[in-house]
Design a protein around this motif. Structure first.
Motif, PDB file in Angstrom:
ATOM      1  N   ASN A   1       2.869  -1.561   9.745  1.00  0.00           N
ATOM      2  CA  ASN A   1       3.309  -1.307   8.326  1.00  0.00           C
ATOM      3  C   ASN A   1       4.739  -0.985   8.209  1.00  0.00           C
ATOM      4  O   ASN A   1       5.298  -0.117   8.861  1.00  0.00           O
ATOM      5  CB  ASN A   1       2.629   0.248   7.922  1.00  0.00           C
TER       6      ASN A   1
ATOM      7  N   ASN B   1      -0.813   4.582   1.109  1.00  0.00           N
ATOM      8  CA  ASN B   1      -1.541   5.737   1.540  1.00  0.00           C
ATOM      9  C   ASN B   1      -1.414   6.454   2.705  1.00  0.00           C
ATOM     10  O   ASN B   1      -1.878   7.170   3.232  1.00  0.00           O
ATOM     11  CB  ASN B   1      -3.214   4.884   1.824  1.00  0.00           C
ATOM     12  N   HIS B   2      -0.083   6.064   3.136  1.00  0.00           N
ATOM     13  CA  HIS B   2       0.510   6.860   4.342  1.00  0.00           C
ATOM     14  C   HIS B   2       1.857   7.466   3.999  1.00  0.00           C
ATOM     15  O   HIS B   2       2.547   6.782   3.698  1.00  0.00           O
ATOM     16  CB  HIS B   2       0.400   5.989   5.642  1.00  0.00           C
TER      17      HIS B   2
ATOM     18  N   ASP C   1      -1.453  -9.078  14.327  1.00  0.00           N
ATOM     19  CA  ASP C   1      -1.386  -8.084  13.147  1.00  0.00           C
ATOM     20  C   ASP C   1       0.150  -7.637  13.284  1.00  0.00           C
ATOM     21  O   ASP C   1       0.673  -7.820  14.389  1.00  0.00           O
ATOM     22  CB  ASP C   1      -2.053  -7.186  13.299  1.00  0.00           C
ATOM     23  N   GLY C   2       0.550  -7.023  12.257  1.00  0.00           N
ATOM     24  CA  GLY C   2       2.026  -6.480  12.340  1.00  0.00           C
ATOM     25  C   GLY C   2       1.818  -5.098  12.008  1.00  0.00           C
ATOM     26  O   GLY C   2       0.569  -4.517  11.608  1.00  0.00           O
TER      27      GLY C   2
ATOM     28  N   TRP D   1       0.095   6.498  11.798  1.00  0.00           N
ATOM     29  CA  TRP D   1       0.493   5.496  10.802  1.00  0.00           C
ATOM     30  C   TRP D   1       1.457   6.499   9.858  1.00  0.00           C
ATOM     31  O   TRP D   1       1.994   5.872   8.662  1.00  0.00           O
ATOM     32  CB  TRP D   1      -0.724   5.181   9.997  1.00  0.00           C
TER      33      TRP D   1
ATOM     34  N   ASN E   1       1.512  -3.573   4.401  1.00  0.00           N
ATOM     35  CA  ASN E   1       0.474  -3.561   5.444  1.00  0.00           C
ATOM     36  C   ASN E   1       0.077  -5.122   5.889  1.00  0.00           C
ATOM     37  O   ASN E   1      -0.158  -5.987   4.837  1.00  0.00           O
ATOM     38  CB  ASN E   1      -0.613  -3.087   5.059  1.00  0.00           C
TER      39      ASN E   1
ATOM     40  N   GLU F   1       0.848  -1.154  -0.057  1.00  0.00           N
ATOM     41  CA  GLU F   1       0.197   0.069   0.000  1.00  0.00           C
ATOM     42  C   GLU F   1       0.659   1.346   0.096  1.00  0.00           C
ATOM     43  O   GLU F   1       2.093   1.133  -0.012  1.00  0.00           O
ATOM     44  CB  GLU F   1      -1.119   0.004   1.324  1.00  0.00           C
TER      45      GLU F   1
ATOM     46  N   ARG G   1       3.440  -4.433  18.093  1.00  0.00           N
ATOM     47  CA  ARG G   1       3.112  -5.270  16.905  1.00  0.00           C
ATOM     48  C   ARG G   1       4.312  -6.023  16.651  1.00  0.00           C
ATOM     49  O   ARG G   1       5.051  -5.852  15.643  1.00  0.00           O
ATOM     50  CB  ARG G   1       2.622  -4.564  15.826  1.00  0.00           C
TER      51      ARG G   1
HETATM   52  C1  GCU Z   1      -5.379   1.351   9.696  1.00  0.00           C
HETATM   53  C2  GCU Z   1      -4.345   2.040   8.675  1.00  0.00           C
HETATM   54  C3  GCU Z   1      -3.576   0.727   8.046  1.00  0.00           C
HETATM   55  C4  GCU Z   1      -2.948  -0.204   9.073  1.00  0.00           C
HETATM   56  C5  GCU Z   1      -4.076  -0.814   9.808  1.00  0.00           C
HETATM   57  C6  GCU Z   1      -3.603  -1.644  11.032  1.00  0.00           C
HETATM   58  O1  GCU Z   1      -6.500   0.774   8.840  1.00  0.00           O
HETATM   59  O2  GCU Z   1      -4.607   2.875   7.728  1.00  0.00           O
HETATM   60  O3  GCU Z   1      -2.351   1.353   7.240  1.00  0.00           O
HETATM   61  O4  GCU Z   1      -2.427  -1.107   8.507  1.00  0.00           O
HETATM   62  O5  GCU Z   1      -4.818   0.440  10.548  1.00  0.00           O
HETATM   63  O6  GCU Z   1      -4.049  -1.450  12.129  1.00  0.00           O
HETATM   64  O7  GCU Z   1      -3.019  -2.414  10.841  1.00  0.00           O
END
Ligand code: GCU
Length: 137
Positions: free
Chosen positions: A120, A21-22, A117-118, A90, A32, A19, A67
């Protein structure tokens, strides 16, 4: 000795999404990690010489919860649950680091989710810790 940067979006990615978007990432994006276990990014790093090498994983974690990722080199554990604590946003990128031995030649450096979860993951910065070239005999 010189550092080299490897972009996560150019690495081998399993169960993660590329991605962009950040803001603030290097290269064209970041990975992500999805909220699934055993997602990983594997970087292929060629080392000219064996020995201690600092691995800086550049990442963002906009939550306040750690994470962690497991780090392996050629299948051998280099760090169990390396901490990737919250970065505040982010769009705020920091590094999580481990120093480990690389072999001369090809090193497969893998970062795998150990929880649900991990972070970004933006890139891996590889810095050999040996003496500077100018100090060699
Ligand atoms: C948000 C964020 C993502 C991130 C996600 C997460 O959605 O925009 O970039 O990966 O949280 O909690 O993993």
């Amino acid at each position: 000795r010189a550092a080299a940067t490897y972009e996560a979006e150019a690495a081998q990615v399993a169960k993660g999404k590329v991605e962009s978007n950040h803001a603030g990432h290097t290269g064209t994006g970041f990975v992500n990690f999805d909220a699934v276990s055993d997602a990983y990014v594997e970087f292929t790093v060629r080392a000219e010489q064996p020995g201690a090498t600092k691995l800086d994983f550049r990442y963002a974690n906009g939550t306040s919860v750690d994470r962690p990722l497991d780090i392996t080199v050629n299948g051998t554990q280099a760090a169990d649950d390396l901490s990737f604590p919250g970065t505040g946003a982010w769009t705020t990128w920091k590094t999580a680091s481990v120093t480990t031995a690389l072999v001369a030649g090809t090193n497969r450096i893998r970062a795998t989710t150990s929880g649900v979860d991990g972070p970004n993951l933006d890139s891996l910065i590889v810095t050999p810790q040996g003496p500077a070239d100018t100090e060699k005999p």
